[in-house]
Motif scaffolding. Structure first.
Motif, PDB file in Angstrom:
ATOM      1  N   VAL A 289       1.065  -1.412   0.102  1.00 46.85           N
ATOM      2  CA  VAL A 289      -0.017  -0.144  -0.091  1.00 46.85           C
ATOM      3  C   VAL A 289       0.825   1.477   0.322  1.00 46.85           C
ATOM      4  O   VAL A 289       1.743   1.776   1.400  1.00 46.85           O
ATOM      5  N   GLY A 290       1.112   1.726  -0.979  1.00 44.45           N
ATOM      6  CA  GLY A 290       1.884   3.068  -1.183  1.00 44.45           C
ATOM      7  C   GLY A 290       3.527   3.126  -1.599  1.00 44.45           C
ATOM      8  O   GLY A 290       4.185   3.609  -1.550  1.00 44.45           O
ATOM      9  N   ASP A 291       4.354   1.823  -1.892  1.00 43.41           N
ATOM     10  CA  ASP A 291       5.828   1.345  -2.251  1.00 43.41           C
ATOM     11  C   ASP A 291       6.865   1.937  -0.639  1.00 43.41           C
ATOM     12  O   ASP A 291       7.447   2.579  -0.826  1.00 43.41           O
ATOM     13  N   GLY A 292       5.621   2.404   0.175  1.00 43.97           N
ATOM     14  CA  GLY A 292       6.413   2.444   0.818  1.00 43.97           C
ATOM     15  C   GLY A 292       7.790   1.263   2.293  1.00 43.97           C
ATOM     16  O   GLY A 292       6.253   0.280   2.057  1.00 43.97           O
ATOM     17  N   TRP A 293       8.307   1.792   2.463  1.00 41.15           N
ATOM     18  CA  TRP A 293       9.823   0.640   3.468  1.00 41.15           C
ATOM     19  C   TRP A 293       8.627   1.348   4.719  1.00 41.15           C
ATOM     20  O   TRP A 293       8.734   2.341   5.156  1.00 41.15           O
ATOM     21  N   VAL A 294       9.129  -0.183   5.605  1.00 43.05           N
ATOM     22  CA  VAL A 294       8.902  -0.076   6.675  1.00 43.05           C
ATOM     23  C   VAL A 294       9.887  -1.037   7.327  1.00 43.05           C
ATOM     24  O   VAL A 294      10.304  -1.771   7.539  1.00 43.05           O
ATOM     25  N   VAL A 295       9.702  -0.451   8.441  1.00 43.03           N
ATOM     26  CA  VAL A 295      10.558  -1.002  10.183  1.00 43.03           C
ATOM     27  C   VAL A 295      10.279  -2.107  10.888  1.00 43.03           C
ATOM     28  O   VAL A 295       9.890  -1.153  11.134  1.00 43.03           O
ATOM     29  N   LEU A 296      10.544  -2.556  10.465  1.00 41.18           N
ATOM     30  CA  LEU A 296      10.250  -4.311  11.315  1.00 41.18           C
ATOM     31  C   LEU A 296      10.962  -3.935  13.075  1.00 41.18           C
ATOM     32  O   LEU A 296      10.718  -4.390  13.492  1.00 41.18           O
ATOM     33  N   GLU A 297      12.055  -4.207  12.525  1.00 42.32           N
ATOM     34  CA  GLU A 297      13.122  -4.095  13.616  1.00 42.32           C
ATOM     35  C   GLU A 297      14.559  -3.930  13.849  1.00 42.32           C
ATOM     36  O   GLU A 297      15.096  -3.708  12.585  1.00 42.32           O
ATOM     37  N   ASP A 298      15.141  -3.334  14.926  1.00 44.52           N
ATOM     38  CA  ASP A 298      16.731  -2.816  14.599  1.00 44.52           C
ATOM     39  C   ASP A 298      17.337  -4.125  15.612  1.00 44.52           C
ATOM     40  O   ASP A 298      17.191  -4.371  16.826  1.00 44.52           O
ATOM     41  N   ASN A 299      18.566  -4.273  14.545  1.00 50.74           N
ATOM     42  CA  ASN A 299      19.623  -5.156  15.425  1.00 50.74           C
ATOM     43  C   ASN A 299      20.137  -4.950  15.722  1.00 50.74           C
ATOM     44  O   ASN A 299      21.573  -4.793  14.303  1.00 50.74           O
ATOM     45  N   LEU A 300      21.119  -4.566  16.770  1.00 49.11           N
ATOM     46  CA  LEU A 300      22.164  -4.242  17.108  1.00 49.11           C
ATOM     47  C   LEU A 300      22.639  -4.494  17.956  1.00 49.11           C
ATOM     48  O   LEU A 300      23.791  -4.132  18.510  1.00 49.11           O
ATOM     49  N   ARG A 301      23.047  -5.763  18.637  1.00 41.55           N
ATOM     50  CA  ARG A 301      23.533  -6.400  19.061  1.00 41.55           C
ATOM     51  C   ARG A 301      24.351  -7.427  18.758  1.00 41.55           C
ATOM     52  O   ARG A 301      25.221  -7.147  17.961  1.00 41.55           O
ATOM     53  N   VAL A 302      24.104  -9.002  18.119  1.00 45.27           N
ATOM     54  CA  VAL A 302      25.169 -10.112  16.661  1.00 45.27           C
ATOM     55  C   VAL A 302      23.999 -10.340  15.820  1.00 45.27           C
ATOM     56  O   VAL A 302      24.489 -10.926  15.386  1.00 45.27           O
ATOM     57  N   PRO A 303      23.612  -9.093  14.773  1.00 49.19           N
ATOM     58  CA  PRO A 303      23.438  -9.462  13.994  1.00 49.19           C
ATOM     59  C   PRO A 303      24.318 -10.229  13.008  1.00 49.19           C
ATOM     60  O   PRO A 303      25.041  -9.813  12.953  1.00 49.19           O
ATOM     61  N   SER A 304      23.331 -10.903  11.954  1.00 47.30           N
ATOM     62  CA  SER A 304      23.665 -11.823  11.349  1.00 47.30           C
ATOM     63  C   SER A 304      23.319 -12.155   9.546  1.00 47.30           C
ATOM     64  O   SER A 304      21.990 -11.478   9.731  1.00 47.30           O
ATOM     65  N   GLY A 305      23.616 -12.767   8.842  1.00 52.01           N
ATOM     66  CA  GLY A 305      23.813 -12.847   7.344  1.00 52.01           C
ATOM     67  C   GLY A 305      23.832 -12.244   6.410  1.00 52.01           C
ATOM     68  O   GLY A 305      24.204 -12.439   5.645  1.00 52.01           O
ATOM     69  N   VAL A 306      25.364 -11.615   6.565  1.00 54.34           N
ATOM     70  CA  VAL A 306      25.402 -10.505   5.460  1.00 54.34           C
ATOM     71  C   VAL A 306      27.045 -11.300   4.415  1.00 54.34           C
ATOM     72  O   VAL A 306      27.008 -11.464   3.463  1.00 54.34           O
ATOM     73  N   SER A 307      27.119 -12.451   5.575  1.00 51.22           N
ATOM     74  CA  SER A 307      27.848 -13.733   4.346  1.00 51.22           C
ATOM     75  C   SER A 307      26.863 -14.097   3.103  1.00 51.22           C
ATOM     76  O   SER A 307      27.671 -14.933   2.458  1.00 51.22           O
ATOM     77  N   TYR A 308      25.741 -14.722   2.867  1.00 51.21           N
ATOM     78  CA  TYR A 308      25.335 -15.440   2.650  1.00 51.21           C
ATOM     79  C   TYR A 308      24.518 -14.601   1.245  1.00 51.21           C
ATOM     80  O   TYR A 308      24.840 -15.434  -0.039  1.00 51.21           O
ATOM     81  N   PRO A 309      24.744 -13.496   1.154  1.00 47.64           N
ATOM     82  CA  PRO A 309      24.157 -13.148   0.009  1.00 47.64           C
ATOM     83  C   PRO A 309      25.960 -12.650  -0.522  1.00 47.64           C
ATOM     84  O   PRO A 309      25.578 -12.870  -2.001  1.00 47.64           O
ATOM     85  N   LEU A 310      26.915 -12.599  -0.386  1.00 50.79           N
ATOM     86  CA  LEU A 310      27.564 -12.240  -0.466  1.00 50.79           C
ATOM     87  C   LEU A 310      28.652 -13.523  -1.298  1.00 50.79           C
ATOM     88  O   LEU A 310      29.472 -13.366  -2.013  1.00 50.79           O
TER      89      LEU A 310
END
Length: 457
Positions: free
Chosen positions: A136-157
């Motif tokens: 609805v409206g094409d807007g981006w919405v933040v669901l949560e902030d991960n500021l401790r030990v966020p993971s996942g960057v290596s997978y798309p790399l």
């Protein structure tokens, strides 16, 4: 509604249609060889599994990325100022922007670390901001902030590297921004806050769900990968024990374990993966910890509610990125709204993560809703509720080779060094079940690459 119906995806599909389907199987073979895993430890059992992936990327236009980049930089700046404040003068509490009792009642707030200075005043070195694109409206919405030990960057790399090998025509015909500078930017940030010594990535070990990432980032950034038993505190300094028997001083430690496991002297005495007395030298300023101790208060799902006000308070700006419409059971007015409209809301337990503790009111039976209402009334600090966002589906290739729409979010990563660098890529996670809204990796979700396109010249 499917986000993939756009000129950006039409260009991708046009190239895909010229490719021999056998080459898709070649990519699958590559991925299996690379053994990209997301391991789980559930019900006292270790489950080693492949991380499901999809070759259709999420495609982000240059204009869209510029908007997201500015919004994330603004958000991280405000959150870092909040952490500096909350462990210092606490002006935001004294001025009544956030209720003091709401902060102090959180288990994630660690008053023992008040007035602990950190190198370069940076506490949010690595962040992962989870967003969805509202249909609805094409807007981006933040669901949560991960500021401790966020993971996942290596997978798309890793997926990007392999896709370039197997399908170079995509990168020859589409203006896709490179993402391979992430490890270099991580190295620069570690060196920027380094208090003297080498850079080390501290891993809990191979049974951790993100161990693949720990080893990947260590290799690519030039940091040393170490377990807790490889490190020792001596004479108010942190040292890495080497095979030669000598010790090398550590100046920056990117730790991939939670606060509770970090120091058995300070936190959980049963922890076997931490480093005894590391908090002592952290307080002295003799080692930079990435991310800082106590960051959990800033990615508390209840504190999330106040981030727009933090931006206004600290930066004197209006938020660029919006939160999902959120109700805080802590406030009487919001609590009554939650109790009366539970069927239409998503209720989240602030103590849970990874998609756990997320309940859709519409899927609960009447007895289940009544039980949840009792829990909310008994512990209002523990719960938030959000409006259901009808975020876009993204097309995935199913087992038959057909396109299948799935719900998907986007985790965007930033690194805070001399400036806040927002990585021009991201981890797009999608639900394996076409009827599910839960995309988390720990809930069995899959992943795909995120292609940010270059600006046309």
């Amino acid at each position: 509604m499917v986000e993939s119906h756009s000129p950006l995806y039409d260009a991708f599909k046009g190239i895909l249609n010229t490719i021999d389907p056998q080459r898709v199987q070649e990519l699958l073979s590559y991925m299996n060889t690379e053994a990209i895993n997301f391991n789980l430890f559930k019900n006292n059992a270790f489950i080693e599994r492949k991380f499901p992936f999809d070759i259709i990327p999420r495609i982000v236009s240059p204009e869209e990325f510029s908007y997201l980049e500015k919004g994330i930089q603004q958000r991280i700046c405000a959150l870092n100022l909040f952490l500096e404040d909350i462990y210092g003068a606490q002006k935001i509490l004294k001025n009544g922007v956030i209720p003091s009792e709401f902060v102090f009642s959180s288990k994630a707030y660690l008053p023992a670390f008040a007035n602990t200075p950190v190198s370069k005043n940076i506490r949010v070195h690595i962040s992962g901001i989870d967003l969805v694109k509202n249909s609805v409206g094409d807007g981006w919405v933040v669901l949560e902030d991960n500021l401790r030990v966020p993971s996942g960057v290596s997978y798309p790399l890793s997926l990007r590297m392999l896709t370039r090998k197997v399908f170079p025509e995509f990168f020859e015909k589409l203006p896709i921004r490179s993402v391979h500078n992430y490890p270099k930017m991580l190295e620069k940030a570690m060196s920027y806050v380094n208090t003297g010594g080498i850079n080390v990535i501290l891993t809990p070990g191979r049974y951790n769900s993100a161990f693949y990432e720990h080893s990947y980032l260590a290799k690519e950034s030039g940091a040393v990968l170490a377990n807790g038993e490889d490190l020792v505190v001596e004479k108010d300094k942190l040292y890495l024990k080497t095979y030669s028997g000598k010790k090398a001083r550590v100046g920056a430690l990117y730790r991939r374990l939670d606060d509770e496991a970090l120091d058995p002297i300070e936190f959980n005495p049963d922890s076997l993966i931490g480093v005894p007395n590391i908090t002592q030298i952290y307080r002295m300023g003799n080692v930079a910890l990435m991310n800082s101790i106590g960051n959990g208060i800033a990615d508390d799902k209840g504190i999330y509610y106040f981030v727009p006000e933090m931006i206004r308070y600290y930066l004197k700006e209006e938020p660029i990125l919006q939160n999902a419409p959120t109700y805080l059971a802590f406030f009487e007015k919001d609590r009554q709204y939650i109790l009366q409209n539970m069927r239409n809301l998503v209720i989240k337990d602030v103590a849970e993560a990874g998609g756990y503790g997320v309940l859709f009111g519409s899927l609960l039976s009447k007895p289940e809703r009544e039980k949840l209402k009792d829990a909310i009334c008994a512990e209002p600090r523990r719960f938030i509720a959000q409006e259901i966002i009808e975020f876009y589906d993204i097309e995935c290739l199913d087992d038959t080779g057909a396109f299948s729409p799935r719900k998907a979010d986007l985790r965007m990563f930033s690194i805070y060094g001399e400036e806040i660098f927002v990585w021009p890529g991201g981890l797009t996670r999608f639900a394996m079940d076409p009827s599910s809204y839960i995309v988390n990796s720990s809930q069995g979700g899959g992943f795909k690459d995120t292609w940010v396109l270059k600006e046309s010249r």
